[in-house]
Design a protein around this motif. Structure first.
Motif, mmCIF file in Angstrom:
data_model
loop_
_atom_site.group_PDB
_atom_site.id
_atom_site.type_symbol
_atom_site.label_atom_id
_atom_site.label_comp_id
_atom_site.label_asym_id
_atom_site.label_seq_id
_atom_site.Cartn_x
_atom_site.Cartn_y
_atom_site.Cartn_z
ATOM 1 N N ASP A 150 -5.409 0.852 -6.021
ATOM 2 C CA ASP A 150 -6.070 1.036 -4.648
ATOM 3 C C ASP A 150 -6.956 -0.066 -4.339
ATOM 4 O O ASP A 150 -7.068 -0.598 -3.156
ATOM 5 N N ILE A 151 -7.856 -0.577 -5.232
ATOM 6 C CA ILE A 151 -8.670 -1.636 -5.100
ATOM 7 C C ILE A 151 -7.928 -2.859 -4.793
ATOM 8 O O ILE A 151 -8.193 -3.594 -3.905
ATOM 9 N N ILE A 152 -6.991 -3.391 -5.562
ATOM 10 C CA ILE A 152 -6.362 -4.633 -5.491
ATOM 11 C C ILE A 152 -5.397 -4.782 -4.087
ATOM 12 O O ILE A 152 -5.512 -5.909 -3.512
ATOM 13 N N ALA A 165 -16.061 -3.388 -7.683
ATOM 14 C CA ALA A 165 -15.818 -1.992 -7.396
ATOM 15 C C ALA A 165 -14.754 -1.513 -8.581
ATOM 16 O O ALA A 165 -14.554 -0.419 -8.444
ATOM 17 N N GLU A 205 -8.965 -1.108 -12.918
ATOM 18 C CA GLU A 205 -7.707 -0.695 -12.478
ATOM 19 C C GLU A 205 -6.572 -1.620 -13.021
ATOM 20 O O GLU A 205 -5.431 -0.874 -13.345
ATOM 21 N N GLN A 211 0.795 -1.316 0.163
ATOM 22 C CA GLN A 211 0.154 -0.128 -0.068
ATOM 23 C C GLN A 211 0.860 1.238 -0.154
ATOM 24 O O GLN A 211 0.452 2.356 -0.030
ATOM 25 N N ARG A 228 -14.753 -11.077 -0.675
ATOM 26 C CA ARG A 228 -13.788 -9.705 -0.796
ATOM 27 C C ARG A 228 -13.374 -9.582 -2.250
ATOM 28 O O ARG A 228 -13.411 -8.688 -2.896
ATOM 29 N N SER A 259 -10.342 3.545 2.498
ATOM 30 C CA SER A 259 -11.165 4.716 1.621
ATOM 31 C C SER A 259 -10.846 6.052 2.186
ATOM 32 O O SER A 259 -10.258 6.271 3.349
ATOM 33 N N ASN A 277 -6.395 -3.004 -1.614
ATOM 34 C CA ASN A 277 -7.354 -2.949 -0.128
ATOM 35 C C ASN A 277 -7.008 -1.658 0.363
ATOM 36 O O ASN A 277 -7.172 -1.824 1.620
ATOM 37 N N MET A 288 -14.091 -6.657 -4.971
ATOM 38 C CA MET A 288 -13.081 -5.981 -5.677
ATOM 39 C C MET A 288 -13.508 -5.697 -7.154
ATOM 40 O O MET A 288 -13.565 -4.820 -7.757
ATOM 41 N N LEU A 315 -12.137 -3.640 -10.195
ATOM 42 C CA LEU A 315 -10.892 -4.303 -10.345
ATOM 43 C C LEU A 315 -10.205 -4.388 -11.584
ATOM 44 O O LEU A 315 -9.047 -3.918 -11.899
#
Length: 430
Positions: A38-40, A225, A230, A32, A218, A45, A42, A222, A227
């Motif tokens: 950002d999605i993969i 959302a 992205e 991170q 999850r 937010s 996690n 993703m 994924l």
């Protein structure tokens, strides 16, 4: 002060209250610290980040491949001290447990301090070494640091390369650095002294079947959302040219993180194959992501048990287990106990619950070498050896060996019977 911690590769939360604990998830994705994905990975937010201040997120370019745990530690420690200086406390949110140890204990060697800034920016000796033949690397390490070589698996190119790098850039064997750390006041068998003596670890765990289902869901969330979008954007910006030049690297930087390489075939063939083939490759990537995510979760839990709960010595923070199988009871089973534990420690009181205990096996040798001639494998550690001897692959090899021995024995018996029943040629014997 109590210092709850347990890091992810890039999430450092500061809080004057404990609300930060309520908005964290049991498992977080690594890498991170890098921008994008950002999605993969996690990432928390914007709404969560607004609840309390977060650090060490999205500050590194994805093409930087030589960002190490030492770099993470060197950037995180000043932030931690700054947070304490403002009468707040840090919550390091977990994920990659190796980073937990880097912040808790004095266990790392910073070789970058030993080389010039110009060379530090242009070359990473560890990456150079990892490109060499594994046997040659192990042979070199055995010559300059036989003690460290004896502790490592010959096929573990990363650790072998790291130990060689330490020796080449400092002139001091890696094993000697580690031994000096262990011998410092407060040190122990697995590392140097605990840097924050009033720390505690909050371990969120769940029933394995429940956790597996939750992780699958999850991945589905993703995908919903965005994924795939992205992944496509990231591939086009950072990896497409590397693939065209056949120099893609899934061993360093953000490219080694869970979730990207699993979709490699789908990304590089999208638009170049039939829709049916593309659909098959997409499903293959999704299932691979689910499988590797569950495998990583098991590895995380095993690390907590082996390294924190069974770690010998006195310099281990207390580990408090919070059972989160039933999310409808989150406040009762996780949030409320966590608040009570940390508030008690902040006030210098004994928490209302006892930390988890797991007696270490003092007879276990974690560095013992075992050669399995049946499987042609080297196994490091007594526990790993015991697990290997019970594994399906080993038992299959053992079954084949016994079958072969039985057949040879039967063939030998038949030859003996034939010799005893027929007349002997005395001339031939002579």
């Amino acid at each position: 002060m109590s210092r709850p911690r347990g890091p992810e590769d890039g999430q450092l939360v500061e809080s004057s209250s404990l609300f930060g604990l309520a908005c964290r998830q049991p498992l977080c994705r690594p890498k991170q610290v890098y921008k994008g994905m950002d999605i993969i990975t996690n990432k928390v937010s914007a709404q969560e980040q607004a609840l309390c201040r977060h650090h060490m997120i999205s500050f590194l370019d994805p093409l930087v491949s030589n960002h190490t745990v030492v770099d993470f530690r060197n950037k995180a420690e000043p932030l931690i001290e700054d947070i304490f200086s403002r009468n707040k406390f840090p919550i390091v949110v977990g994920g990659t447990n190796y980073y937990i140890e880097a912040l808790l204990w004095k266990v790392l060697v910073d070789t970058k301090k030993k080389i010039s800034p110009a060379r530090r920016l242009t070359v990473d000796r560890k990456e150079e070494l990892e490109k060499l033949d594994g046997q040659e690397l192990y042979r070199r390490l055995s010559q300059v640091d036989p003690e460290m070589a004896a502790k490592l698996h010959p096929h573990d190119k990363r650790k072998v390369s790291r130990s060689l790098q330490v020796f080449e850039e400092t002139g001091i064997p890696h094993s000697l650095f580690l031994k000096q750390q262990q011998q410092e006041e407060g040190g122990g068998p697995l590392g140097g002294p605990l840097k924050y003596p009033n720390s505690c670890i909050l371990w969120l765990f769940a029933d394995q079947a429940v956790l597996d289902k939750r992780l699958d869901q999850r991945v589905d969330a993703m995908l919903a959302a965005g994924l795939l979008e992205e992944l496509r954007d990231f591939h086009r910006c950072y990896n497409q040219q590397k693939v065209a030049e056949n120099c893609q690297d899934y061993q360093h930087g953000i490219f080694q993180s869970i979730g990207f390489k699993e979709f490699h075939e789908y990304l590089v063939t999208e638009g170049k194959c039939s829709p049916e083939t593309s659909s098959v490759l997409l499903e293959k990537g999704i299932q691979a992501l689910k499988q590797v995510t569950k495998k990583y979760a098991r590895k995380q839990n095993k690390w907590v048990q082996n390294r924190f709960l069974q770690r010998p010595g006195h310099n281990v923070p207390p580990v408090y287990g919070l059972e989160v199988s039933d999310l409808s009871r989150w406040e009762e089973n996780a949030l409320k106990p966590a608040l009570e534990i940390v508030e008690s420690l902040l006030q210098g009181k004994k928490p209302p619950v006892d930390p988890m205990k797991m007696e270490p096996d003092i007879n276990e040798n974690k560095r013992s070498h075992h050669m399995c001639e049946l499987c042609n494998r080297i196994i490091i550690g007594d526990r790993e050896w015991a697990a290997h001897t019970k594994s399906k692959s080993h038992l299959n090899h053992l079954k084949k060996r016994r079958k072969l021995e039985s057949e040879l024995c039967a063939a030998g018996s038949q030859e003996t019977d034939g010799d005893s029943n027929g007349p002997k040629d005395m001339t031939e014997d002579k």
